[in-house]
Scaffold this active site. Structure first.
Site, mmCIF file in Angstrom:
data_model
loop_
_atom_site.group_PDB
_atom_site.id
_atom_site.type_symbol
_atom_site.label_atom_id
_atom_site.label_comp_id
_atom_site.label_asym_id
_atom_site.label_seq_id
_atom_site.Cartn_x
_atom_site.Cartn_y
_atom_site.Cartn_z
ATOM 1 N N GLY A 113 -10.688 -2.434 3.454
ATOM 2 C CA GLY A 113 -9.644 -2.451 4.795
ATOM 3 C C GLY A 113 -9.718 -1.089 5.204
ATOM 4 C CG ASP A 114 -5.960 -0.257 7.209
ATOM 5 O OD1 ASP A 114 -5.972 -0.847 6.176
ATOM 6 O OD2 ASP A 114 -4.954 0.405 7.310
ATOM 7 C CB THR A 164 1.206 0.195 5.201
ATOM 8 O OG1 THR A 164 1.534 -1.342 4.231
ATOM 9 C CG2 THR A 164 2.452 0.517 5.748
ATOM 10 N N GLY A 165 -0.709 -2.373 6.402
ATOM 11 C CA GLY A 165 -0.592 -3.523 7.182
ATOM 12 C C GLY A 165 -1.826 -4.478 7.205
ATOM 13 N N GLY A 204 -5.253 -4.620 7.242
ATOM 14 C CA GLY A 204 -6.232 -3.788 7.504
ATOM 15 C C GLY A 204 -7.374 -3.989 8.695
ATOM 16 C CB THR A 214 -0.722 0.011 1.406
ATOM 17 O OG1 THR A 214 -1.713 -1.068 1.263
ATOM 18 C CG2 THR A 214 -1.769 1.370 1.695
ATOM 19 N NE ARG A 224 -9.929 -6.460 3.735
ATOM 20 C CZ ARG A 224 -8.589 -5.663 3.658
ATOM 21 N NH1 ARG A 224 -8.298 -4.705 2.631
ATOM 22 N NH2 ARG A 224 -7.806 -5.946 4.807
#
Ligand code: ASP
Length: 344
Positions: free
Chosen positions: A240-241, A260-261, A263, A210, A238
């Site tokens: 994410g964060d 980043t990671g 989410g 990301t 889906r």
């Protein structure tokens, strides 16, 4: 008399020492502008020197563009959007071209941008044909009464706003396809062995790349921007964060954060907002606040984040083997890195 002279001498010495301390303060003055970028926390150990060089060059190119905008008096929002657009167009990163595949073999992109000086924010989730989702997110912020548009509604707004469209397979790259096959194979093997196939049990993704940018401009305004294809082999639909304000992206008058990671973890812990809350209510530095989230609250290998504060302090923190990242400021700092060390 001699006693009085001595007392006067001591007083004069003290006064001149104080003046010296005051004079020395400007050398520790905060930078006038500052910028940090990331290209994801999925950098795996053992990348070939050639692959490392390519990524570092891409980071330098994006960081230079942001630096040029800020150093010539441009806004933090313009710098953050520009940097993220450059990284979205770069197939090495999981945003725009190069985005990961869903388990259905398609691409669904998320992005968000936030203006710390007004708390205005714009985000899009699950877009499929917008070449630069970060610019659509900025238009959501500037042209609608809303913060987050998803799926078909976001696509319809993209048509109204006239942003550049591309077919969904424009985002596809051989690297992202190989990664999809690897994750699906791994999932099938686990299912055959009767093991659970939840997110936490999946191998850390090499495509967790990301992109994001946080910036402070010469007018003292902070901005954060993040863009992603999400996680490899995610369910379609889906989110994410990244487009969730306060989870993967946040900015106010005190600090700007981009994450980043994994989410789902960043959503559960409202990571971006929590970093700023720790700075606000516990007086932590950006570094200490980021460390608290990444090292103490999240699981090892969950990811990383970047922060810039209103005084120009930068923190780049991750728990994965590496995080593609860069930092620059008006004091002349300009560095990029993939693993623990940074390069100038
Ligand atoms: N945080 C992103 C997501 O879960 C993935 C990443 O950072 O690469 O959608």
């Amino acid at each position: 008399m001699p006693r009085l002279t001595l007392a006067l001498l001591i007083l004069l010495t003290l006064l001149s020492a104080c003046a010296a301390v005051q004079r020395s303060e400007p050398t520790s003055a905060a930078p006038r502008w500052a910028i940090a970028i990331h290209g994801g926390a999925g950098v795996m150990a053992g990348l070939s020197p050639e692959a490392q060089r390519e990524r570092l060059d891409s980071l330098r190119r994006a960081l230079s563009a942001g630096r040029d905008i800020l150093s010539s008096g441009g806004s933090s929002l313009d710098a953050a959007e520009r940097v993220v657009r450059i990284l979205e167009d770069d197939p090495l990163f999981n945003a725009g071209k190069g985005a990961v595949f869903t388990e259905a073999g398609t691409h669904e992109l998320d992005a968000a941008i936030m203006d710390g000086s007004t708390l205005k924010a714009g985000a899009v989730a699950g877009v499929k044909t917008v070449r630069n989702p970060i610019s659509l997110a900025r238009l959501v912020m500037q042209q609608t009464r809303h913060v987050l548009l998803t799926g078909d509604g976001a696509e319809a707004f993209a048509t109204e706003a006239g942003v550049e469209r591309v077919p969904n397979d424009y985002f596809s790259t051989p690297g992202a396809r190989r990664e999809l096959e690897r994750v699906l194979d791994d999932r099938r093997r686990k299912q055959a062995a009767g093991a659970s196939a939840d997110l936490q049990s999946e191998p850390p993704s090499t495509r967790m790349s990301t992109v994001g940018c946080v910036a402070l401009d010469t007018a003292g305004r902070l901005a954060a921007a993040t863009s992603t294809g999400g996680l490899t082999a995610k369910r379609w639909g889906r989110v994410g964060d990244v487009p969730i304000i306060g989870a993967g992206t946040y900015a106010n008058a005190l600090a700007a954060v981009s994450c980043t990671g994994v989410g789902e973890q960043f959503i559960r812990h409202t990571v971006a907002r929590e970093v700023v809350a720790l700075m606000t209510y516990r007086g932590l530095s950006p570094r200490a606040a980021a460390d608290e989230l990444i090292s103490n609250r999240l699981n090892p290998d969950d990811g990383g984040l970047i922060v810039v504060s209103a005084t120009g302090e930068i923190a780049l923190v991750f728990s994965t083997p590496g995080m593609a990242r860069g930092a620059a400021d008006s004091s002349g700092r300009f560095e990029v890195g993939l693993y623990r060390e940074m390069e100038r």
